[in-house]
Design a protein around this motif. Structure first.
Motif, PDB file in Angstrom:
ATOM      1  N   PHE A   1       0.829  -1.206   0.000  1.00 20.18           N
ATOM      2  CA  PHE A   1       0.000   0.000   0.000  1.00 20.18           C
ATOM      3  C   PHE A   1       0.862   1.254   0.000  1.00 20.18           C
ATOM      4  O   PHE A   1       0.603   2.194  -0.751  1.00 20.18           O
ATOM      5  CB  PHE A   1      -0.949   0.000   1.203  1.00 20.18           C
ATOM      6  N   GLU A   2       1.881   1.260   0.837  1.00 22.85           N
ATOM      7  CA  GLU A   2       2.749   2.436   0.933  1.00 22.85           C
ATOM      8  C   GLU A   2       3.408   2.762  -0.408  1.00 22.85           C
ATOM      9  O   GLU A   2       3.504   3.927  -0.804  1.00 22.85           O
ATOM     10  CB  GLU A   2       3.822   2.231   2.010  1.00 22.85           C
ATOM     11  N   GLU A   3       3.868   1.740  -1.108  1.00 29.87           N
ATOM     12  CA  GLU A   3       4.533   1.957  -2.394  1.00 29.87           C
ATOM     13  C   GLU A   3       3.569   2.513  -3.437  1.00 29.87           C
ATOM     14  O   GLU A   3       3.913   3.421  -4.188  1.00 29.87           O
ATOM     15  CB  GLU A   3       5.179   0.658  -2.891  1.00 29.87           C
ATOM     16  N   LEU A   4       2.371   1.957  -3.498  1.00 26.99           N
ATOM     17  CA  LEU A   4       1.367   2.475  -4.436  1.00 26.99           C
ATOM     18  C   LEU A   4       0.992   3.907  -4.091  1.00 26.99           C
ATOM     19  O   LEU A   4       0.859   4.760  -4.965  1.00 26.99           O
ATOM     20  CB  LEU A   4       0.112   1.611  -4.420  1.00 26.99           C
ATOM     21  N   ASN A   5       0.810   4.156  -2.816  1.00 27.74           N
ATOM     22  CA  ASN A   5       0.388   5.487  -2.383  1.00 27.74           C
ATOM     23  C   ASN A   5       1.440   6.550  -2.674  1.00 27.74           C
ATOM     24  O   ASN A   5       1.099   7.691  -2.970  1.00 27.74           O
ATOM     25  CB  ASN A   5       0.030   5.451  -0.905  1.00 27.74           C
ATOM     26  N   LYS A   6       2.707   6.186  -2.604  1.00 27.40           N
ATOM     27  CA  LYS A   6       3.781   7.132  -2.936  1.00 27.40           C
ATOM     28  C   LYS A   6       3.695   7.585  -4.394  1.00 27.40           C
ATOM     29  O   LYS A   6       4.007   8.724  -4.714  1.00 27.40           O
ATOM     30  CB  LYS A   6       5.155   6.488  -2.711  1.00 27.40           C
ATOM     31  N   GLN A   7       3.278   6.685  -5.271  1.00 28.17           N
ATOM     32  CA  GLN A   7       3.241   6.977  -6.701  1.00 28.17           C
ATOM     33  C   GLN A   7       1.905   7.559  -7.166  1.00 28.17           C
ATOM     34  O   GLN A   7       1.791   8.050  -8.283  1.00 28.17           O
ATOM     35  CB  GLN A   7       3.525   5.693  -7.503  1.00 28.17           C
ATOM     36  N   PHE A   8       0.904   7.510  -6.315  1.00 27.78           N
ATOM     37  CA  PHE A   8      -0.462   7.853  -6.715  1.00 27.78           C
ATOM     38  C   PHE A   8      -0.571   9.230  -7.365  1.00 27.78           C
ATOM     39  O   PHE A   8      -1.238   9.390  -8.384  1.00 27.78           O
ATOM     40  CB  PHE A   8      -1.397   7.756  -5.504  1.00 27.78           C
ATOM     41  N   SER A   9       0.069  10.225  -6.810  1.00 29.40           N
ATOM     42  CA  SER A   9      -0.081  11.588  -7.329  1.00 29.40           C
ATOM     43  C   SER A   9       0.702  11.838  -8.618  1.00 29.40           C
ATOM     44  O   SER A   9       0.445  12.820  -9.307  1.00 29.40           O
ATOM     45  CB  SER A   9       0.332  12.603  -6.266  1.00 29.40           C
ATOM     46  N   SER A  10       1.605  10.948  -8.961  1.00 29.48           N
ATOM     47  CA  SER A  10       2.446  11.200 -10.139  1.00 29.48           C
ATOM     48  C   SER A  10       2.065  10.366 -11.367  1.00 29.48           C
ATOM     49  O   SER A  10       2.744  10.441 -12.376  1.00 29.48           O
ATOM     50  CB  SER A  10       3.916  10.944  -9.781  1.00 29.48           C
ATOM     51  N   VAL A  11       0.964   9.606 -11.278  1.00 26.93           N
ATOM     52  CA  VAL A  11       0.580   8.756 -12.407  1.00 26.93           C
ATOM     53  C   VAL A  11      -0.588   9.362 -13.169  1.00 26.93           C
ATOM     54  O   VAL A  11      -1.234  10.304 -12.707  1.00 26.93           O
ATOM     55  CB  VAL A  11       0.242   7.315 -11.938  1.00 26.93           C
ATOM     56  N   SER A  12      -0.871   8.804 -14.330  1.00 31.48           N
ATOM     57  CA  SER A  12      -1.972   9.302 -15.168  1.00 31.48           C
ATOM     58  C   SER A  12      -3.326   8.974 -14.536  1.00 31.48           C
ATOM     59  O   SER A  12      -3.431   8.106 -13.659  1.00 31.48           O
ATOM     60  CB  SER A  12      -1.884   8.675 -16.556  1.00 31.48           C
TER      61      SER A  12
END
Length: 84
Positions: free
Chosen positions: A2-13
């Motif tokens: 979850f932490e890894e996905l959440n880190k990237q959430f704002s920078s993806v399409s």
């Protein structure tokens, strides 16, 4: 994970964000202890301009939050009142 996905959430399409929201819902099912961390993410994206993200966020929030219908009625009433 979850932490890894959440880190990237704002920078993806936006299409990728929609998929990640679905992943978050699956996390809620498998790891109920994450609901307090994930439910606010759904609520935040309930007013997104992208209709796919908005629809998923609203539906998923309703699925994970016990008082979701009451909260959403109040939230949207306040939101619509501010728009008028």
């Amino acid at each position: 994970m979850f932490e890894e996905l959440n880190k990237q959430f704002s920078s993806v399409s936006d299409p990728t964000r929609a998929i990640i929201l679905t992943c978050y819902l699956k996390f809620c099912k498998d790891y109920p202890q994450l609901i307090p961390r994930i439910a606010p993410i759904f609520r935040k994206h309930a007013t997104q301009i992208d209709p796919e993200i908005q629809q998923r966020a609203v539906e998923y929030f309703c699925l994970v939050h016990p008082n979701a219908q009451r909260l959403l009625v109040r939230f949207y009433f306040t939101f619509l009142k501010a728009k008028l």
